[in-house]
Design an enzyme around this catalytic site. Structure first.
Site, PDB file in Angstrom:
ATOM      1  N   CYS A 113      -1.294 -27.374 -15.048  1.00 54.76           N
ATOM      2  CA  CYS A 113      -0.343 -27.421 -14.053  1.00 54.76           C
ATOM      3  C   CYS A 113       0.232 -25.904 -14.396  1.00 54.76           C
ATOM      4  O   CYS A 113       0.521 -25.274 -15.392  1.00 54.76           O
ATOM      5  CB  CYS A 113       0.992 -28.095 -14.624  1.00 54.76           C
ATOM      6  SG  CYS A 113       0.518 -30.076 -14.318  1.00 54.76           S
TER       7      CYS A 113
ATOM      8  N   CYS B 255      11.369 -29.112 -21.571  1.00 55.18           N
ATOM      9  CA  CYS B 255      10.362 -29.695 -20.856  1.00 55.18           C
ATOM     10  C   CYS B 255       9.302 -28.442 -20.477  1.00 55.18           C
ATOM     11  O   CYS B 255       9.967 -27.354 -19.901  1.00 55.18           O
ATOM     12  CB  CYS B 255      10.719 -30.261 -19.431  1.00 55.18           C
ATOM     13  SG  CYS B 255      11.144 -31.709 -19.359  1.00 55.18           S
TER      14      CYS B 255
ATOM     15  N   CYS C 146      -3.378 -29.450 -23.563  1.00 52.99           N
ATOM     16  CA  CYS C 146      -3.363 -30.236 -22.251  1.00 52.99           C
ATOM     17  C   CYS C 146      -4.567 -29.624 -21.458  1.00 52.99           C
ATOM     18  O   CYS C 146      -4.838 -28.460 -21.278  1.00 52.99           O
ATOM     19  CB  CYS C 146      -2.148 -30.193 -21.740  1.00 52.99           C
ATOM     20  SG  CYS C 146      -1.976 -31.487 -20.241  1.00 52.99           S
TER      21      CYS C 146
ATOM     22  N   CYS D 201      10.941 -37.101 -28.274  1.00 51.37           N
ATOM     23  CA  CYS D 201      10.025 -36.692 -27.193  1.00 51.37           C
ATOM     24  C   CYS D 201       8.780 -36.327 -27.958  1.00 51.37           C
ATOM     25  O   CYS D 201       8.746 -35.362 -28.870  1.00 51.37           O
ATOM     26  CB  CYS D 201      10.727 -35.442 -26.605  1.00 51.37           C
ATOM     27  SG  CYS D 201       9.361 -34.508 -25.165  1.00 51.37           S
TER      28      CYS D 201
ATOM     29  N   CYS E 258       3.739 -24.967 -16.565  1.00 53.75           N
ATOM     30  CA  CYS E 258       3.804 -25.470 -17.883  1.00 53.75           C
ATOM     31  C   CYS E 258       3.376 -24.641 -18.994  1.00 53.75           C
ATOM     32  O   CYS E 258       2.045 -24.186 -18.905  1.00 53.75           O
ATOM     33  CB  CYS E 258       3.325 -26.854 -17.942  1.00 53.75           C
ATOM     34  SG  CYS E 258       3.469 -27.695 -19.683  1.00 53.75           S
TER      35      CYS E 258
ATOM     36  N   GLU F 191       3.899 -30.160 -31.320  1.00 52.17           N
ATOM     37  CA  GLU F 191       5.654 -30.150 -31.219  1.00 52.17           C
ATOM     38  C   GLU F 191       6.030 -31.585 -30.792  1.00 52.17           C
ATOM     39  O   GLU F 191       5.495 -32.203 -30.145  1.00 52.17           O
ATOM     40  CB  GLU F 191       6.171 -29.256 -30.324  1.00 52.17           C
ATOM     41  CG  GLU F 191       5.548 -27.583 -30.953  1.00 52.17           C
ATOM     42  CD  GLU F 191       6.116 -26.335 -30.180  1.00 52.17           C
ATOM     43  OE1 GLU F 191       5.994 -25.343 -30.621  1.00 52.17           O
ATOM     44  OE2 GLU F 191       6.173 -26.564 -29.056  1.00 52.17           O
TER      45      GLU F 191
HETATM   46  N1  SAH Z   1       1.507 -34.578 -18.827  1.00 53.80           N
HETATM   47  C1  SAH Z   1       2.782 -35.550 -18.604  1.00 53.80           C
HETATM   48  C2  SAH Z   1       3.769 -35.424 -19.810  1.00 53.80           C
HETATM   49  C3  SAH Z   1       4.252 -34.092 -19.980  1.00 53.80           C
HETATM   50  S1  SAH Z   1       5.729 -34.120 -19.591  1.00 53.80           S
HETATM   51  C4  SAH Z   1       3.189 -35.186 -17.379  1.00 53.80           C
HETATM   52  O1  SAH Z   1       2.755 -34.477 -16.677  1.00 53.80           O
HETATM   53  O2  SAH Z   1       4.144 -35.852 -16.968  1.00 53.80           O
HETATM   54  C5  SAH Z   1       6.660 -32.823 -19.451  1.00 53.80           C
HETATM   55  C6  SAH Z   1       7.410 -32.539 -18.316  1.00 53.80           C
HETATM   56  O3  SAH Z   1       7.791 -31.408 -18.049  1.00 53.80           O
HETATM   57  C7  SAH Z   1       6.636 -32.987 -16.992  1.00 53.80           C
HETATM   58  O4  SAH Z   1       7.615 -33.533 -16.060  1.00 53.80           O
HETATM   59  C8  SAH Z   1       6.293 -31.649 -16.422  1.00 53.80           C
HETATM   60  O5  SAH Z   1       6.085 -31.553 -15.145  1.00 53.80           O
HETATM   61  C9  SAH Z   1       7.700 -31.093 -16.765  1.00 53.80           C
HETATM   62  N2  SAH Z   1       7.490 -29.560 -16.893  1.00 53.80           N
HETATM   63  C10 SAH Z   1       6.274 -28.724 -17.247  1.00 53.80           C
HETATM   64  N3  SAH Z   1       6.637 -27.499 -17.408  1.00 53.80           N
HETATM   65  C11 SAH Z   1       7.846 -27.284 -17.027  1.00 53.80           C
HETATM   66  C12 SAH Z   1       8.749 -26.373 -17.110  1.00 53.80           C
HETATM   67  N4  SAH Z   1       8.554 -25.016 -17.316  1.00 53.80           N
HETATM   68  N5  SAH Z   1      10.091 -26.524 -16.739  1.00 53.80           N
HETATM   69  C13 SAH Z   1      10.493 -27.883 -16.368  1.00 53.80           C
HETATM   70  N6  SAH Z   1      10.032 -28.761 -16.497  1.00 53.80           N
HETATM   71  C14 SAH Z   1       8.463 -28.625 -16.627  1.00 53.80           C
END
Ligand code: SAH
Length: 351
Positions: free
Chosen positions: A123, A344, A119, A112, A126, A99
């Protein structure tokens, strides 16, 4: 064999080096400069078929068709949020889906983009983590996402694309060479001609790759998804922190700043009962003092039934006051595209 299968057996023309394409034309009794014309179609004009290359003779187009494929991505579904955000489900040539998102704001339009299918980082907050990592995207698949959003930006908003963030699916620093190759094309006058300073690569904070980027002298912006500046807390929500603890991340960031003189942005979500104490805020402040930095406090986008909950406004203000009082620029970032799961951490190929 189906024609689609035959296509996938053909060499992807965009994987050829410029010299190889020149050689191909000469060997087939044509002029070497055809390679330049084709290159312009493939990258600058994002041609999806050889038939679009109208300044080539029909014979040349047929020759190319017989020998090569253009493995362009397909934007399959496009969802529009009430706030204008557009989410694209993009099919790759082997049928896998990622996406990408267009985020319109007053002064900027941001693309974006994803760097991996799924991935590997797991985390806990996420949605992409639940897809597991299937493969890295190639440089042209990353490039195509940006090119497609650039077209949408012009078509739907009548404005140029201004910024690119690697904040879609995947961890860009675990697909480093393809991300760098894509960025080279995105910024090249032979590609999309965008400015390096408009590009931000966001990482979970892979220390050894931050050191590599510093050594390579990259010129784009760096964002680190920090979320906690205490090891115990960070490890409990981001498993990578076990093998890549905050001390290593800090060393890598010192090295980054020493080499690039470029600030870092920390992305940080504050959750109830996880990182909502003054002790956590103090730890973030200490971390922010390691090198010049700023903080984006991101709104949490729920992905599950209540395991993680966004902290209250009071807690956010506690963070904000402490950081700002100590000279750290801090912004609270509201989510965009939540209603279509485009925000995000919500990218999970649901559609
Ligand atoms: N792997 C990279 C790129 C992904 S960016 C990274 O971790 O930076 C996606 C961003 O959204 C990251 O900052 C991640 O921590 C954040 N993120 C992930 N899940 C989220 C959620 N449920 N709500 C808000 N931010 C989230």
């Amino acid at each position: 064999m189906q024609s689609a299968e035959i296509e996938t057996l053909k060499r992807d023309i965009r994987k050829l080096k410029p010299d190889e394409l020149k050689k191909f034309f000469v060997e087939h009794g044509d002029k070497a400069f055809r390679a330049q014309q084709v290159d312009e179609w493939l990258w600058k004009k994002s041609a999806k078929s050889f038939d679009q290359m109208t300044n080539l003779s029909v014979a040349t187009r047929e020759l190319l068709k017989a020998n090569f494929a253009i493995n362009h991505i397909h934007v399959d579904t496009m969802q529009r949020s009430a706030d204008g955000t557009i989410k694209n489900a993009v099919t790759l040539h082997d049928g896998l889906v990622v996406e990408s998102v267009l985020i319109p704001a007053e002064k900027r339009i941001t693309a974006c983009v994803s760097s991996q299918v799924g991935c590997s980082l797991a985390c806990k907050f996420c949605a992409t983590a639940r897809l597991k990592r299937q493969r890295n995207l190639s440089a042209d698949e990353i490039y195509d996402q940006v090119a497609a959003i650039k077209e949408q930006s012009e078509m739907f908003f009548n404005r140029p694309l201004t910024n690119i963030v690697f904040m879609g699916m995947g961890e860009p620093l675990l697909n480093y060479s393809n991300v760098i190759a894509a960025i080279e094309k995105i910024t090249s006058p032979k590609g999309l001609g965008m400015a390096m300073r408009r590009i931000t690569v966001s990482t979970v904070g892979v220390a050894k790759m931050i050191i590599k980027m510093a050594d390579d002298g990259v010129k784009f912006n760096l964002a680190v998804s920090l979320h906690a500046a205490l090891d115990k807390t960070r490890s409990s929500i981001m498993p990578i922190n076990d093998s890549n603890p905050l001390s290593e991340l800090a060393d890598a960031l010192r090295y980054w700043y020493q080499k690039t003189k470029s600030k870092v942005t920390y992305e940080y979500v504050v959750w109830q009962g996880i990182n909502d104490t003054p002790e956590h805020a103090q730890a973030l402040l200490r971390f922010c003092k390691i090198i010049p930095s700023k903080v984006n406090l991101i709104e949490y986008n729920p992905i599950d039934e209540g395991e993680f909950k966004q902290a209250s406004d009071e807690v956010l203000n506690m963070y904000m006051d402490l950081l700002e009082k100590n000279g750290i620029t801090t912004r609270i970032r509201k989510s965009r595209g939540k209603d279509i799961d485009a925000a995000c951490g919500q990218l999970a190929n649901k559609s």
